[in-house]
Design an enzyme around this catalytic site. Sequence first.
Site, PDB file in Angstrom:
ATOM      1  CE  LYS A  92      -4.921 -14.331  -3.535  1.00 19.45           C
ATOM      2  NZ  LYS A  92      -5.414 -14.833  -4.829  1.00 19.45           N
ATOM      3  CD  GLU A 114       2.654 -15.247   1.634  1.00 14.43           C
ATOM      4  OE1 GLU A 114       2.780 -14.669   2.726  1.00 14.43           O
ATOM      5  OE2 GLU A 114       1.564 -15.691   1.217  1.00 14.43           O
ATOM      6  CB  SER A 380     -12.164 -16.807  -6.971  1.00 11.43           C
ATOM      7  OG  SER A 380     -11.485 -17.303  -8.112  1.00 11.43           O
TER       8      SER A 380
HETATM    9  C1  LIG Z   1      -5.319 -16.128  -5.330  1.00 13.34           C
HETATM   10  C2  LIG Z   1      -6.498 -16.522  -6.109  1.00 13.34           C
HETATM   11  C3  LIG Z   1      -7.054 -17.817  -6.008  1.00 13.34           C
HETATM   12  C4  LIG Z   1      -6.431 -18.936  -5.213  1.00 13.34           C
HETATM   13  O1  LIG Z   1      -6.400 -18.725  -3.832  1.00 13.34           O
HETATM   14  P1  LIG Z   1      -7.366 -19.477  -2.835  1.00 13.34           P
HETATM   15  O2  LIG Z   1      -6.792 -19.169  -1.501  1.00 13.34           O
HETATM   16  O3  LIG Z   1      -7.368 -20.927  -3.155  1.00 13.34           O
HETATM   17  O4  LIG Z   1      -8.719 -18.886  -3.012  1.00 13.34           O
HETATM   18  C5  LIG Z   1      -8.199 -18.101  -6.728  1.00 13.34           C
HETATM   19  N1  LIG Z   1      -8.779 -17.177  -7.522  1.00 13.34           N
HETATM   20  C6  LIG Z   1      -8.277 -15.936  -7.653  1.00 13.34           C
HETATM   21  C7  LIG Z   1      -8.969 -14.964  -8.542  1.00 13.34           C
HETATM   22  C8  LIG Z   1      -7.123 -15.554  -6.950  1.00 13.34           C
HETATM   23  O5  LIG Z   1      -6.636 -14.322  -7.088  1.00 13.34           O
END
Ligand SMILES: *Cc1c(COP(=O)(O)O)cnc(C)c1O
Length: 402
Positions: A92, A114, A380
């Site tokens: 993020k 948000e 992610s």
């Molecule tokens: C917020 C988040 C997501 C989902 O958001 P995307 O915009 O689809 O990437 C996925 N993995 C993690 C670790 C997150 O914090």
Amino acid sequence: MKKSKFQVNEKGYYGEFGGAWIPEMMYTNIDELKRRYLEIIEADDFKAEFNQLMKDYVGRPSPLYFAKRLSEHYGSKIFLKREDLNHTGSHKLNNTVGQILLAQKLGKTRIIAETGAGQHGVATATVCALKGLKCVVYMGALDVKRQAPNVKKMKMLGAEVVPVHSGNKTLKDATNEAMRDWISNPVDTHYIIGSVVGPHPYPDMVARFQSIISAEIKSQLLEQTGSEFPTRVLACVGGGSNAAGAFSHFLDDEQVELIGVEAAGKGVDTPETAATLTVGSPGILHAAKTILMQNEDGQITEPYSISAGLDYPGIGPLHAHLHKTGRAKYLATTDEEVLKAALLLTQLEGIIPALESAHALAALAKIKMKPDDVNVINLSGSGNKDMETYLEYFGYLELSTE
Ligand SMILES: *Cc1c(COP(=O)(O)O)cnc(C)c1O
């Protein structure tokens, strides 16, 4: 980012999806962004500062790790793109760093955002502290309760957290409040949206900031395997920003299979799901034409997933288009499958993944892989924030992959 036929067109559309379906009162804000974002983010001084912060503050490049034991388990080569090792524990920050620099170039002094799970709120509060800008985060009152640790982090970082008491008191209501704020404060305020969603130019802008993920994957793969092209790339999809980042530089390399993984929740045939592309239909959500979860009257239905970050009733317009054109495939994995996959990675590789990321891991069990295939999973985020959920499910003592 090189020009791709899957990129947004001059009108702000990906095929039939996207656009800026905004109320007239938001026109000034969006028009300024639309006119200026490309010129700003493509300038050399912007790129220099962005790249410096990616390296020294976020900790990039994130490693591309060959997961040997996981590969043996599945009988195919699996690489993990370690976005979990970034500062604040996910992808993020790539986006919030980009947007805070943009906000400064636009002369803005106040930031709003948000947040649902609080991860984007924390990433926004972080860059506001970094740059000394005022930060207001709108959050549904229910989420404020459910995500107390992230609320405390935001406050410690100096942000004001505003609980929203309207509607279901969750993400959608927080988004409405943030939009209202922006309309009332068009001159000094920039609104940092946290995924590839919302009106044009947000989906394109956020995808560009996140595209650093696939740029790195290409050069790291070349170094480690002798080819910059994997067989396939897998990423979880909430709004779709980490997936957009992992796919970006492969969009025109059609030999590379792209797989997005949504949250099936308790199952796509139950009401407790967030698998937008499986159960959704076209409509307007957060000022963009896309696919969303709605009832017969066009009212948004409340999504459900074990992972707060995938609990979103829509999907970015880029993904709606990739789905429609067949360029990317989308699967959905259930809470149950996801928890198993998270435990498997933990015990085979010593990496506790975020629940969101574990959705992509769980998809490995659902696809046909050959021994020489090169599979890249975008990991992610880190599982630190999810320990309570993991322990509740697995029990404290009787952890087992069976
Ligand atoms: C917020 C988040 C997501 C989902 O958001 P995307 O915009 O689809 O990437 C996925 N993995 C993690 C670790 C997150 O914090």
